[in-house]
Design a protein around this motif. Structure first.
Motif, PDB file in Angstrom:
ATOM      1  N   LYS A   1       0.887  -1.289   0.450  1.00  0.00           N
ATOM      2  CA  LYS A   1       0.247  -0.045   0.229  1.00  0.00           C
ATOM      3  C   LYS A   1       0.489   1.063  -0.062  1.00  0.00           C
ATOM      4  CE  LYS A   1      -3.812  -1.972   2.221  1.00  0.00           C
ATOM      5  NZ  LYS A   1      -4.823  -2.308   1.240  1.00  0.00           N
ATOM      6  N   VAL A   2       1.964   1.779  -1.025  1.00  0.00           N
ATOM      7  CA  VAL A   2       2.708   2.492  -0.996  1.00  0.00           C
ATOM      8  C   VAL A   2       1.847   3.650  -1.377  1.00  0.00           C
ATOM      9  CG1 VAL A   2       4.315   1.334  -1.842  1.00  0.00           C
ATOM     10  CG2 VAL A   2       3.041   2.506  -3.601  1.00  0.00           C
ATOM     11  N   ASP A   3       2.337   4.923  -0.809  1.00  0.00           N
ATOM     12  CA  ASP A   3       1.229   6.003  -1.024  1.00  0.00           C
ATOM     13  C   ASP A   3       1.279   6.160  -2.553  1.00  0.00           C
ATOM     14  OD1 ASP A   3       0.567   6.866   1.752  1.00  0.00           O
ATOM     15  OD2 ASP A   3       2.873   6.620   1.786  1.00  0.00           O
ATOM     16  N   LEU A   4       2.090   5.926  -3.541  1.00  0.00           N
ATOM     17  CA  LEU A   4       2.547   6.474  -5.224  1.00  0.00           C
ATOM     18  C   LEU A   4       3.729   5.999  -6.056  1.00  0.00           C
ATOM     19  CD1 LEU A   4       2.036   9.697  -6.714  1.00  0.00           C
ATOM     20  CD2 LEU A   4       4.283   8.535  -6.842  1.00  0.00           C
ATOM     21  N   ILE A   5       3.536   5.333  -7.161  1.00  0.00           N
ATOM     22  CA  ILE A   5       3.900   4.460  -8.097  1.00  0.00           C
ATOM     23  C   ILE A   5       4.398   5.220  -9.326  1.00  0.00           C
ATOM     24  CG2 ILE A   5       4.724   2.530  -9.164  1.00  0.00           C
ATOM     25  CD1 ILE A   5       1.951   1.257  -7.337  1.00  0.00           C
ATOM     26  N   LEU A   6       5.851   5.478  -9.369  1.00  0.00           N
ATOM     27  CA  LEU A   6       6.529   5.773 -10.070  1.00  0.00           C
ATOM     28  C   LEU A   6       7.458   4.630 -10.998  1.00  0.00           C
ATOM     29  CD1 LEU A   6       8.104   8.040 -11.386  1.00  0.00           C
ATOM     30  CD2 LEU A   6      10.244   7.735 -11.138  1.00  0.00           C
ATOM     31  N   ALA A   7       6.171   4.240 -12.792  1.00  0.00           N
ATOM     32  CA  ALA A   7       6.353   3.287 -13.418  1.00  0.00           C
ATOM     33  C   ALA A   7       7.707   4.169 -14.333  1.00  0.00           C
ATOM     34  CB  ALA A   7       5.103   3.051 -13.784  1.00  0.00           C
ATOM     35  N   ILE A   8       8.952   3.585 -14.711  1.00  0.00           N
ATOM     36  CA  ILE A   8       9.258   4.157 -15.756  1.00  0.00           C
ATOM     37  C   ILE A   8       9.758   2.428 -16.632  1.00  0.00           C
ATOM     38  CG2 ILE A   8      11.936   4.494 -15.834  1.00  0.00           C
ATOM     39  CD1 ILE A   8      12.545   5.545 -13.016  1.00  0.00           C
ATOM     40  N   ALA A   9       9.223   3.486 -18.072  1.00  0.00           N
ATOM     41  CA  ALA A   9       9.513   2.404 -19.027  1.00  0.00           C
ATOM     42  C   ALA A   9       7.734   1.639 -19.383  1.00  0.00           C
ATOM     43  CB  ALA A   9      10.521   1.239 -19.026  1.00  0.00           C
ATOM     44  N   THR A  10       8.074   1.664 -20.514  1.00  0.00           N
ATOM     45  CA  THR A  10       6.429   0.763 -20.663  1.00  0.00           C
ATOM     46  C   THR A  10       6.032  -0.456 -20.010  1.00  0.00           C
ATOM     47  OG1 THR A  10       6.155   1.847 -23.011  1.00  0.00           O
ATOM     48  CG2 THR A  10       4.597  -0.002 -23.206  1.00  0.00           C
TER      49      THR A  10
ATOM     50  N   LYS B   1      -5.543  -0.819  -8.829  1.00  0.00           N
ATOM     51  CA  LYS B   1      -6.210   0.622  -9.270  1.00  0.00           C
ATOM     52  C   LYS B   1      -6.681   1.425  -8.367  1.00  0.00           C
ATOM     53  CE  LYS B   1      -7.061  -3.117 -12.928  1.00  0.00           C
ATOM     54  NZ  LYS B   1      -7.079  -1.800 -14.017  1.00  0.00           N
ATOM     55  N   GLU B   2      -6.750   1.714  -7.278  1.00  0.00           N
ATOM     56  CA  GLU B   2      -6.513   2.834  -5.932  1.00  0.00           C
ATOM     57  C   GLU B   2      -5.542   3.890  -5.766  1.00  0.00           C
ATOM     58  OE1 GLU B   2      -9.436   3.511  -4.833  1.00  0.00           O
ATOM     59  OE2 GLU B   2     -10.373   1.888  -5.923  1.00  0.00           O
ATOM     60  N   ILE B   3      -4.255   2.907  -5.806  1.00  0.00           N
ATOM     61  CA  ILE B   3      -2.474   3.482  -5.740  1.00  0.00           C
ATOM     62  C   ILE B   3      -2.533   4.800  -6.733  1.00  0.00           C
ATOM     63  CG2 ILE B   3      -0.315   3.345  -6.018  1.00  0.00           C
ATOM     64  CD1 ILE B   3      -1.018   0.789  -4.139  1.00  0.00           C
ATOM     65  N   PRO B   4      -2.046   5.832  -6.701  1.00  0.00           N
ATOM     66  CA  PRO B   4      -1.906   7.206  -7.847  1.00  0.00           C
ATOM     67  C   PRO B   4      -0.107   6.121  -8.375  1.00  0.00           C
ATOM     68  CG  PRO B   4      -2.848   7.948  -5.967  1.00  0.00           C
ATOM     69  CD  PRO B   4      -2.031   6.603  -5.452  1.00  0.00           C
ATOM     70  N   ILE B   5      -0.124   6.723  -9.819  1.00  0.00           N
ATOM     71  CA  ILE B   5       0.229   5.464 -10.878  1.00  0.00           C
ATOM     72  C   ILE B   5       0.915   7.135 -10.966  1.00  0.00           C
ATOM     73  CG2 ILE B   5       1.408   4.045 -12.287  1.00  0.00           C
ATOM     74  CD1 ILE B   5      -1.076   2.310 -11.426  1.00  0.00           C
ATOM     75  N   VAL B   6       2.191   7.219 -11.597  1.00  0.00           N
ATOM     76  CA  VAL B   6       3.173   8.197 -12.712  1.00  0.00           C
ATOM     77  C   VAL B   6       3.834   7.137 -13.529  1.00  0.00           C
ATOM     78  CG1 VAL B   6       2.071  10.453 -11.484  1.00  0.00           C
ATOM     79  CG2 VAL B   6       4.602   9.768 -11.093  1.00  0.00           C
ATOM     80  N   PHE B   7       3.853   7.539 -15.118  1.00  0.00           N
ATOM     81  CA  PHE B   7       5.290   6.617 -15.791  1.00  0.00           C
ATOM     82  C   PHE B   7       5.309   7.947 -16.260  1.00  0.00           C
ATOM     83  CE2 PHE B   7       1.626   7.432 -18.334  1.00  0.00           C
ATOM     84  CZ  PHE B   7       1.452   8.034 -19.138  1.00  0.00           C
TER      85      PHE B   7
END
Length: 355
Positions: A119-128, A139-145
């Motif tokens: 249950k991290v507060d935000l996910i940074l996804a690097i690359a497709t 589906k709930e945790i904010p994701i920025v790529f």
């Protein structure tokens, strides 16, 4: 005969003295050590002293990186540095949990699942690929790529202007046409270009299609070689020797992580290598016209900051691109591949590497 009268005081003394000694002994048993009025006693806090402030809870940002190579590393470092400037410094206000999938989609999914469980507060996804894994899992945790070429084609967002859901980010879509034109500028007689790309990366296929779409306009024929693993990259490059006048390496994570194999063939066979991003030029490609991944990571951090502060929701934030593009040249790489760079090209370069 007159009897002597006993002295009453002596009789009292016989009983009093033992009784006194018994009393002293009893007192000694109750307190074996005499009171020390000079010893320091622990201070009792004042009744009105303020209670210590509770330690502020640190946020956790899970960073999922598909593979480690200079471009993606630069995006990550740019993100972390900008987050610190925005008030989210490592081990103070935030903990960055960085994990690499090592170019494995299965591992990318496992990383996304762990972030979901934690249950991290935000996910940074690097690359497709890591972005796809994160979006499928959370589906709930904010994701920025970031470093995603075409987020719509990759199924990450509904539209660039309004992503919807819990995801948004930055695209690294590169100016393919401008990059291919560099080949003709270096060698006006060039007729064909070889593109090596990963068959498993959507972002790579998008760039190959973009190259095909402008090939006639630029005056080049596109030759493709798809690979499924890093061990196939050099063999794919060697298979094109004698068939192409240049190599073009798009922002393909698998190929870029093995770009040394392409550069080796280019140097041995005197075939110029043009890249899709700056860090590949630093590694030994001749040139590119494109974005700065460190700045792209910082741009993504500004978006993440707005989300964490509650100023915006991911689904309402348009996917951003980088407006600034620059020409980057590696003169030493050109020498190794037998290329003489036009002075006009050097004059307009934003950055020139000498080694």
């Amino acid at each position: 005969m007159v009897k002597k009268r006993k002295n009453p005081m002596k009789m009292v003394g016989r009983f009093f003295i033992p009784l006194l000694l018994l009393s002293v002994t009893a007192c000694g048993q109750q307190s074996s050590a005499p009171a020390n009025t000079n010893s320091q006693q622990p201070e009792t806090p004042a009744a009105n002293a303020p209670a210590p402030a509770p330690e502020e809870k640190k946020l956790t940002i899970g960073i999922a990186q598909f593979v480690e190579h200079p471009a993606l590393d630069a995006a990550r470092e740019g993100f972390i540095a900008q987050m610190a400037k925005n008030g989210y410094e490592q081990d103070k206000q935030v903990v960055f949990d960085h994990k690499s999938a090592q170019a494995s989609m299965d591992t990318a999914i496992s990383i996304a699942q762990k972030f979901e469980t934690d249950k991290v507060d935000l996910i940074l996804a690097i690359a497709t690929p890591t972005a796809q894994a994160a979006v499928q899992t959370s589906k709930e945790i904010p994701i920025v790529f970031t470093a995603v070429t075409d987020p719509v084609e990759a199924g990450l967002v509904k539209a660039m202007e309004k992503p919807e859901g819990n995801v948004t980010g930055t695209s690294d879509m590169n100016p393919v046409e401008e990059q291919l034109k560099l080949i003709k500028e270096i060698n006006p007689n060039a007729a064909s270009v070889g593109i090596i790309y990963s068959s498993g990366e959507v972002n790579s296929k998008v760039q190959v299609d973009a190259a095909k779409a402008v090939a006639d306009k630029v005056g080049l024929t596109i030759r493709e070689a798809a690979v499924s693993s890093a061990t196939e990259v050099k063999q794919a490059a060697e298979s094109m020797v004698g068939k192409v006048d240049a190599f073009y390496v798009p922002t393909d994570n698998l190929v870029v992580s093995s770009i040394a194999a392409v550069l080796s063939v280019g140097e041995d066979q005197k075939i110029p290598v043009i890249a899709g991003e700056e860090n590949s030029v630093k590694s030994g490609a001749i040139a590119t016209y494109g974005i700065d991944y460190t700045k792209l990571g910082a741009q993504t951090a500004d978006m993440a900051t707005k989300i964490l502060k509650g100023e915006a929701k991911p689904g309402d934030m348009p996917v951003e691109t980088q407006a600034e593009m620059k020409l980057v040249i590696n003169k030493k790489a050109a020498e190794k591949m037998g290329v003489t760079l036009p002075q006009s090209m050097l004059d307009r370069a934003g950055e020139v590497f000498e080694q």
